[in-house]
Enzyme design. Structure first.
Site, PDB file in Angstrom:
ATOM      1  CE  LYS A 122      32.727  17.013  43.786  1.00 33.56           C
ATOM      2  NZ  LYS A 122      32.366  15.802  44.499  1.00 33.56           N
TER       3      LYS A 122
ATOM      4  NE  ARG B 224      32.533  11.277  39.576  1.00 32.22           N
ATOM      5  CZ  ARG B 224      32.347  12.513  39.121  1.00 32.22           C
ATOM      6  NH1 ARG B 224      32.954  13.534  39.682  1.00 32.22           N
ATOM      7  NH2 ARG B 224      31.544  12.726  38.091  1.00 32.22           N
TER       8      ARG B 224
HETATM    9  N1  HH2 Z   1      30.777  14.235  42.390  1.00 29.09           N
HETATM   10  C1  HH2 Z   1      30.100  14.622  41.289  1.00 29.09           C
HETATM   11  C2  HH2 Z   1      29.438  13.699  40.492  1.00 29.09           C
HETATM   12  N2  HH2 Z   1      29.458  12.385  40.807  1.00 29.09           N
HETATM   13  N3  HH2 Z   1      30.142  10.637  42.238  1.00 29.09           N
HETATM   14  C3  HH2 Z   1      30.780  10.233  43.341  1.00 29.09           C
HETATM   15  N4  HH2 Z   1      30.785   8.931  43.686  1.00 29.09           N
HETATM   16  N5  HH2 Z   1      31.451  11.104  44.163  1.00 29.09           N
HETATM   17  C4  HH2 Z   1      31.478  12.437  43.893  1.00 29.09           C
HETATM   18  O1  HH2 Z   1      32.079  13.208  44.683  1.00 29.09           O
HETATM   19  C5  HH2 Z   1      30.790  12.915  42.722  1.00 29.09           C
HETATM   20  C6  HH2 Z   1      30.129  11.966  41.911  1.00 29.09           C
HETATM   21  C7  HH2 Z   1      30.010  16.083  40.958  1.00 29.09           C
HETATM   22  O2  HH2 Z   1      31.177  16.581  40.526  1.00 29.09           O
HETATM   23  P1  HH2 Z   1      31.142  17.931  39.673  1.00 29.09           P
HETATM   24  O3  HH2 Z   1      32.532  18.454  39.661  1.00 29.09           O
HETATM   25  O4  HH2 Z   1      30.080  18.840  40.175  1.00 29.09           O
HETATM   26  O5  HH2 Z   1      30.717  17.481  38.252  1.00 29.09           O
HETATM   27  P2  HH2 Z   1      31.475  16.463  37.342  1.00 29.09           P
HETATM   28  O6  HH2 Z   1      32.588  15.882  38.153  1.00 29.09           O
HETATM   29  O7  HH2 Z   1      30.457  15.445  36.977  1.00 29.09           O
HETATM   30  O8  HH2 Z   1      31.988  17.255  36.186  1.00 29.09           O
END
Ligand code: HH2
Length: 282
Positions: A211, A247
């Site tokens: 992040k 996650r």
């Molecule tokens: N963060 C992203 C997407 N879904 N769901 C949960 N429960 N918690 C989170 O922190 C969360 C989530 C966004 O992460 P990003 O790195 O912007 O994209 P991605 O991980 O889908 O590649």
């Protein structure tokens, strides 16, 4: 200490809208899912719409077309539990019918009025994630008087609403929503007091992997791929402060970090040891 479960991220957000492109994306996503399971993922989180700041929304049919064939393909060959990362009840419904057992909603079931009722009807687990604003504008000017108190109180009352709609208590998980309508200070304060969220009594899901707050701490971490060190540091912090599910994108590295952490701190009354191995190591 109990090791949190690791949720591996599988995104199906194709650049190409041709059938050929879609097929290739799906094959690539399936191969990625297999790799994450081999690396030790306990859950696969399937997403067909990006929630990044300023991301473009995806239509319901398009999102279903992206995620359902992949969930079916995973279900055919892997026993790993599947979570669907969506804010749309119709997508959650289709995903659960295809074999997903968890609905991960970054809007905490607020995107559609019937989301809580649909979650209750589906009988699946639900992740209620905190977000201030919506994905397009959330990072413009996030503001809180006391971010820890407000996030805990918002999620606590959201859980009550969802309970009243008929979702079973044991099916509710809470997530502070790191990076969703939060400044660097907000993110680190939430992590610092993650125990307060855990104290609400619901399992805590934590998404810190790659992040942008990591770049705010270390300016050299420009690209998402530069943020493994920060991701692992925050994941281990979460593990020792009440996170039940992490996650992550880098499953192999996270699982290794957790194994080492657990070998050092196996929990009350147990002595540190190397499970399943003995002898001299350096
Ligand atoms: N963060 C992203 C997407 N879904 N769901 C949960 N429960 N918690 C989170 O922190 C969360 C989530 C966004 O992460 P990003 O790195 O912007 O994209 P991605 O991980 O889908 O590649």
């Amino acid at each position: 200490m109990t090791r949190p479960r690791v949720m591996g991220v599988v995104n199906v957000t194709p650049d190409s809208f041709s059938d050929g492109g879609r097929f290739l994306d799906r094959e690539a996503a399936l191969a990625h899912a297999r790799r994450l399971v081999a690396d030790g993922a306990d859950i696969l989180d399937i997403g067909g719409e990006s929630t990044r700041p300023h991301a473009h929304p995806v239509g319901e049919t398009e999102e279903v077309d992206r995620v359902v064939p992949l969930i079916e393909a995973i279900r055919r060959e892997l026993p790993t539990p599947i979570s669907i990362d969506t804010m749309k009840p119709a997508v959650a419904r289709a995903a659960v019918a295809a074999g997903a057992g968890m609905w991960n909603d970054v809007t905490a079931l607020t995107h559609a009025q019937d989301s809580p009722a649909v979650a209750a009807e589906l009988g699946c687990e639900v992740v209620l994630m905190h977000m201030q604003g919506d994905p397009r504008t959330m990072q413009d000017d996030p503001h809180y008087e006391d971010v820890v108190r407000e996030v805990c109180s918002d999620l606590g009352s959201r859980a009550l609403t969802v309970l009243k709609a008929g979702v079973r208590r044991e099916n509710i998980l809470l997530d502070p929503g790191i990076g969703f309508g939060k400044s660097l200070e907000h993110n680190v304060q939430l992590l610092n007091r993650l125990d307060r969220l855990a104290a609400l009594g619901f399992p805590v899901v934590l998404g810190v992997s790659r992040k942008r707050f990591i770049r705010a701490v270390d300016a050299s971490a420009v690209e998402a791929g530069d943020r493994l060190g920060g991701s692992l540091a925050a994941a281990l912090w979460g593990a020792s402060h009440g996170a039940a599910i992490l996650r992550v994108h880098d499953v192999r590295e996270t699982v290794q970090a957790l194994k080492v952490w657990q070998a050092i701190d196996p929990g009350p009354g147990q002595s540190p040891s190397r499970p399943g191995q003995s002898g001299v190591a350096r």
